[in-house]
Design a protein around this motif. Sequence first.
Motif, PDB file in Angstrom:
ATOM      1  N   ASN A 184      47.430 -74.745 -40.909  1.00 56.69           N
ATOM      2  CA  ASN A 184      48.852 -74.623 -40.614  1.00 56.69           C
ATOM      3  C   ASN A 184      49.146 -74.834 -39.136  1.00 56.69           C
ATOM      4  N   GLY A 185      48.157 -75.335 -38.389  1.00 58.07           N
ATOM      5  CA  GLY A 185      48.353 -75.612 -36.981  1.00 58.07           C
ATOM      6  C   GLY A 185      49.260 -76.803 -36.756  1.00 58.07           C
ATOM      7  N   VAL A 186      49.815 -76.889 -35.548  1.00 55.47           N
ATOM      8  CA  VAL A 186      50.804 -77.919 -35.254  1.00 55.47           C
ATOM      9  C   VAL A 186      50.232 -79.320 -35.412  1.00 55.47           C
ATOM     10  N   CYS A 187      48.969 -79.536 -35.045  1.00 52.25           N
ATOM     11  CA  CYS A 187      48.380 -80.871 -35.155  1.00 52.25           C
ATOM     12  C   CYS A 187      48.281 -81.301 -36.613  1.00 52.25           C
ATOM     13  N   SER A 188      47.925 -80.374 -37.495  1.00 49.06           N
ATOM     14  CA  SER A 188      47.867 -80.680 -38.920  1.00 49.06           C
ATOM     15  C   SER A 188      49.260 -80.927 -39.496  1.00 49.06           C
ATOM     16  N   ILE A 189      50.221 -80.165 -39.033  1.00 50.63           N
ATOM     17  CA  ILE A 189      51.605 -80.368 -39.495  1.00 50.63           C
ATOM     18  C   ILE A 189      52.071 -81.776 -39.145  1.00 50.63           C
ATOM     19  N   PHE A 190      51.801 -82.203 -37.912  1.00 51.80           N
ATOM     20  CA  PHE A 190      52.180 -83.558 -37.493  1.00 51.80           C
ATOM     21  C   PHE A 190      51.422 -84.606 -38.308  1.00 51.80           C
ATOM     22  N   ALA A 191      50.132 -84.387 -38.526  1.00 48.60           N
ATOM     23  CA  ALA A 191      49.326 -85.364 -39.268  1.00 48.60           C
ATOM     24  C   ALA A 191      49.830 -85.514 -40.704  1.00 48.60           C
ATOM     25  N   ARG A 192      50.169 -84.389 -41.341  1.00 48.88           N
ATOM     26  CA  ARG A 192      50.698 -84.458 -42.708  1.00 48.88           C
ATOM     27  C   ARG A 192      52.008 -85.233 -42.744  1.00 48.88           C
ATOM     28  N   LYS A 193      52.849 -85.008 -41.752  1.00 49.14           N
ATOM     29  CA  LYS A 193      54.130 -85.701 -41.689  1.00 49.14           C
ATOM     30  C   LYS A 193      53.914 -87.205 -41.544  1.00 49.14           C
ATOM     31  N   ILE A 194      52.997 -87.616 -40.689  1.00 45.47           N
ATOM     32  CA  ILE A 194      52.723 -89.039 -40.493  1.00 45.47           C
ATOM     33  C   ILE A 194      52.144 -89.649 -41.761  1.00 45.47           C
ATOM     34  N   MET A 195      51.241 -88.929 -42.419  1.00 46.60           N
ATOM     35  CA  MET A 195      50.694 -89.415 -43.675  1.00 46.60           C
ATOM     36  C   MET A 195      51.806 -89.632 -44.691  1.00 46.60           C
ATOM     37  N   ASN A 196      52.780 -88.723 -44.751  1.00 45.65           N
ATOM     38  CA  ASN A 196      53.910 -88.884 -45.668  1.00 45.65           C
ATOM     39  C   ASN A 196      54.738 -90.112 -45.312  1.00 45.65           C
ATOM     40  N   MET A 197      54.900 -90.366 -44.020  1.00 48.43           N
ATOM     41  CA  MET A 197      55.615 -91.575 -43.587  1.00 48.43           C
ATOM     42  C   MET A 197      54.894 -92.828 -44.071  1.00 48.43           C
ATOM     43  N   GLU A 198      53.566 -92.805 -44.003  1.00 46.38           N
ATOM     44  CA  GLU A 198      52.777 -93.957 -44.426  1.00 46.38           C
ATOM     45  C   GLU A 198      52.865 -94.184 -45.929  1.00 46.38           C
ATOM     46  N   GLN A 199      52.943 -93.089 -46.698  1.00 44.45           N
ATOM     47  CA  GLN A 199      52.892 -93.180 -48.146  1.00 44.45           C
ATOM     48  C   GLN A 199      54.260 -93.368 -48.793  1.00 44.45           C
ATOM     49  N   ASP A 200      55.316 -92.921 -48.116  1.00 43.32           N
ATOM     50  CA  ASP A 200      56.658 -92.909 -48.704  1.00 43.32           C
ATOM     51  C   ASP A 200      57.637 -93.616 -47.767  1.00 43.32           C
ATOM     52  N   GLU A 201      58.132 -94.770 -48.205  1.00 42.91           N
ATOM     53  CA  GLU A 201      59.033 -95.543 -47.361  1.00 42.91           C
ATOM     54  C   GLU A 201      60.361 -94.836 -47.112  1.00 42.91           C
ATOM     55  N   THR A 202      60.716 -93.881 -47.987  1.00 44.40           N
ATOM     56  CA  THR A 202      61.988 -93.165 -47.816  1.00 44.40           C
ATOM     57  C   THR A 202      61.869 -92.006 -46.833  1.00 44.40           C
ATOM     58  N   GLU A 203      60.647 -91.655 -46.430  1.00 44.32           N
ATOM     59  CA  GLU A 203      60.439 -90.541 -45.504  1.00 44.32           C
ATOM     60  C   GLU A 203      61.032 -90.877 -44.144  1.00 44.32           C
ATOM     61  N   GLN A 204      61.768 -89.928 -43.577  1.00 43.13           N
ATOM     62  CA  GLN A 204      62.354 -90.149 -42.259  1.00 43.13           C
ATOM     63  C   GLN A 204      61.261 -90.393 -41.228  1.00 43.13           C
ATOM     64  N   LYS A 205      61.460 -91.409 -40.405  1.00 46.96           N
ATOM     65  CA  LYS A 205      60.432 -91.823 -39.439  1.00 46.96           C
ATOM     66  C   LYS A 205      60.639 -91.130 -38.095  1.00 46.96           C
ATOM     67  N   HIS A 206      60.502 -89.814 -38.120  1.00 45.41           N
ATOM     68  CA  HIS A 206      60.544 -89.071 -36.861  1.00 45.41           C
ATOM     69  C   HIS A 206      59.794 -87.753 -36.990  1.00 45.41           C
ATOM     70  N   LEU A 207      59.315 -87.271 -35.851  1.00 51.98           N
ATOM     71  CA  LEU A 207      58.697 -85.955 -35.752  1.00 51.98           C
ATOM     72  C   LEU A 207      59.580 -85.066 -34.902  1.00 51.98           C
ATOM     73  N   GLU A 208      59.771 -83.832 -35.343  1.00 54.11           N
ATOM     74  CA  GLU A 208      60.504 -82.851 -34.548  1.00 54.11           C
ATOM     75  C   GLU A 208      59.497 -81.936 -33.861  1.00 54.11           C
ATOM     76  N   VAL A 209      59.605 -81.836 -32.552  1.00 54.16           N
ATOM     77  CA  VAL A 209      58.692 -81.064 -31.734  1.00 54.16           C
ATOM     78  C   VAL A 209      59.471 -79.988 -30.996  1.00 54.16           C
ATOM     79  N   SER A 210      58.931 -78.775 -30.935  1.00 56.08           N
ATOM     80  CA  SER A 210      59.643 -77.689 -30.265  1.00 56.08           C
ATOM     81  C   SER A 210      59.910 -78.030 -28.807  1.00 56.08           C
ATOM     82  N   HIS A 211      58.898 -78.500 -28.094  1.00 59.86           N
ATOM     83  CA  HIS A 211      59.034 -78.879 -26.682  1.00 59.86           C
ATOM     84  C   HIS A 211      57.850 -79.771 -26.337  1.00 59.86           C
ATOM     85  N   LEU A 212      58.122 -80.995 -25.935  1.00 59.93           N
ATOM     86  CA  LEU A 212      57.053 -81.951 -25.668  1.00 59.93           C
ATOM     87  C   LEU A 212      56.132 -81.499 -24.533  1.00 59.93           C
ATOM     88  N   GLY A 213      56.650 -80.636 -23.659  1.00 53.98           N
ATOM     89  CA  GLY A 213      55.861 -80.215 -22.510  1.00 53.98           C
ATOM     90  C   GLY A 213      54.966 -79.018 -22.748  1.00 53.98           C
TER      91      GLY A 213
END
Length: 296
Positions: A167-196
Amino acid sequence: MKIIITGASGFTGQHACQHFSDARYEVIAITRKSEVEAKNCEVKYCDLTNQKAVLELIKATKPDYVLHLAGQNHVGDSWEDPVSSIQANMMTTIYLLDAVRKECPSCKVVIVGSALQFDVGNIATLTHPYSLSKTMQVLIAQSWSHLYGLNVVIAKPSNIVGPGRSNGVCSIFARKIMNMEQDETEQKHLEVSHLGVQRDFVDVRDVVKGYDVLFQHGKPGEIYDISSGINHSLGDVTMHLKTFTDVHFNVKSKQYGEINNPSPVNPEKISKLGWKPTIPFSASMKDTLDYYRNLS
């Protein structure tokens, strides 16, 4: 040598079971109800919040080593149910250590603390019930080592990353990207609390090797940081992940402005025992993304 690994079905637990099995330990994987994927392990089911069940487990198995990974590790859940967090983190540790004291006092135990522990001398540094539960867990471990002469070592890993369900942030991002790759309807953006926001990330496979080193060379009652010694921002995380996918996505930060980041965690103490991280951060990110791809 016989080793009990609690929390064996969890993210780190799965890697630990495989590592110690490959190293020719007799692995007894403890879980409450979930499956353990690692091969060549004996799986036992036990509710570690049940003192009698824990005593019976230790009495029946008489382990040479205990790696205590089980517990509640979600800050949000600790706010909703602080008592359960204390039971899962502090009381299970007491039950385990007291069972070891009674049944196999020569057993070596590694208790896994948290980078989110607070300074007991300054209550203002306490930020959530999870921090309280993990800090109390470490105090109990040190106390049983001091009072009863048990061989208990405390590991304090930084933010653990790498392949596996997390449930770590890196895994959350990776799952989201995998969904983008697999599903063309998936929104192509990541929401991050603070990039810094910066954190010290260390690969789970290196962490497990660190636990093995502590079994062999760690001193009773001592706390050992296990870390990479390098901070990476959430912006760095997203940039690394972008290099491993053909999907073009935007990164949206919810907050802007300056932020006070902690200094990198120095692993000097465990490094003196012969441990060092070997897996680069970029490899951890690629392996994490590949793990979720292989699940789909």
